[in-house]
Design a protein around this motif. Structure first.
Motif, short mmCIF file in Angstrom:
data_model
loop_
_atom_site.label_atom_id
_atom_site.label_comp_id
_atom_site.label_asym_id
_atom_site.label_seq_id
_atom_site.Cartn_x
_atom_site.Cartn_y
_atom_site.Cartn_z
N MET A 180 0.83 -1.21 0.00
CA MET A 180 0.00 0.00 0.00
C MET A 180 0.87 1.26 0.00
N ALA B 159 -6.61 -4.70 4.01
CA ALA B 159 -6.44 -5.66 2.92
C ALA B 159 -6.24 -7.08 3.44
N THR C 192 -5.86 -11.68 -3.51
CA THR C 192 -6.09 -10.32 -3.03
C THR C 192 -5.07 -9.35 -3.62
N LEU D 200 -5.93 -6.09 -5.86
CA LEU D 200 -5.58 -4.75 -5.39
C LEU D 200 -4.65 -4.02 -6.36
N TYR E 64 -6.60 -3.09 -9.36
CA TYR E 64 -7.53 -2.01 -8.99
C TYR E 64 -6.80 -0.67 -8.98
N ARG E 65 -5.61 -0.65 -8.38
CA ARG E 65 -4.84 0.60 -8.35
C ARG E 65 -4.45 1.03 -9.76
N ASP F 59 -12.86 -13.08 -1.92
CA ASP F 59 -12.07 -12.21 -2.80
C ASP F 59 -12.90 -11.52 -3.86
N THR G 210 -13.32 -8.10 -1.03
CA THR G 210 -12.23 -7.25 -1.51
C THR G 210 -12.75 -6.09 -2.36
N CYS H 197 -12.41 -2.15 -1.46
CA CYS H 197 -11.84 -1.18 -2.41
C CYS H 197 -12.76 0.02 -2.58
N ILE I 72 -10.65 1.15 1.56
CA ILE I 72 -9.21 1.24 1.34
C ILE I 72 -8.78 2.61 0.86
N ASP I 73 -9.49 3.20 -0.09
CA ASP I 73 -9.08 4.51 -0.58
C ASP I 73 -9.40 5.63 0.39
#
Length: 191
Positions: free
Chosen positions: A31, A62, A103, A107, A110-111, A176, A180, A184, A188-189
């Motif tokens: 992260m 996460a 995961t 992630l 996703y980023r 997942d 997850t 997200c 997470i953000d």
């Protein structure tokens, strides 16, 4: 013989906890790495501190999809009155490894999607699930099928490992593709 089995079970539990701690640390580093651009562009110490705290919190969040399958299967075993033995504890370690892999793939993609779609979380999530969802599903299906073959064996410990492993991985896949993405989108953000 009983002392050796008890010690082996204790060692498996300890190694699972160490692996969990190590993986949580690696998620935090991931992260931080994904927030590298934010760190480079921040000009104040306060902003840098916020980004660091946010990244540590996001790394810990996460880990939720990675530990839920183990909690679900081992907790169900406890509620059913089953004893946790060597095979079931090995199942938790295997499930943790595969869940972490899935995961991480989600992630990271996703980023990448967030960068590609300029912060549009919905589009980034669709991008991640489209690009890695099939691979996660195929991996889970293949490993579950292999574990079910082991579960059909005559040796009780191996059969238990196979059946619990397949169940744990199926739950890990479900988590997942549901938890997850929810993390997200919601946490997470904003962490």
């Amino acid at each position: 013989m009983q002392k050796a089995q008890d010690q082996m079970l204790l060692d498996l539990i300890n190694s699972f906890l160490v692996a969990f701690g190590f993986i949580a640390g690696m998620m935090i580093i991931l992260m931080l790495g994904l927030a590298y651009q934010d760190l480079r562009t921040s000009e104040s110490f306060a902003t840098t501190g916020i980004i660091l705290v946010r990244s540590v919190f996001a790394g810990l969040l996460a880990m939720i999809p990675n530990i839920l399958p183990c909690i679900a299967v081992l907790g169900s075993m406890g509620l059913a009155g089953m004893t946790i033995e060597i095979g079931s504890m090995m199942t938790a370690s295997v499930a943790l490894g595969i869940a972490v892999d899935d995961t991480l793939h989600l992630l990271v993609e996703y980023r990448r999607g967030l960068a590609r779609f300029v912060g549009d979380k919905q589009a980034a999530l669709r991008h991640a699930l489209t690009h890695v969802g099939r691979a996660i599903s195929c991996t889970t299906l293949a490993v579950c099928a292999g574990l079910l073959v082991v579960g059909a064996g005559a040796l009780q410990n191996q059969a238990e490992f196979g059946m619990l492993g397949a169940a744990t991985l199926a739950i890990a896949w479900l988590v997942d593709v549901t938890v997850t993405p929810a993390l997200c989108l919601k946490l997470i953000d904003e962490a």
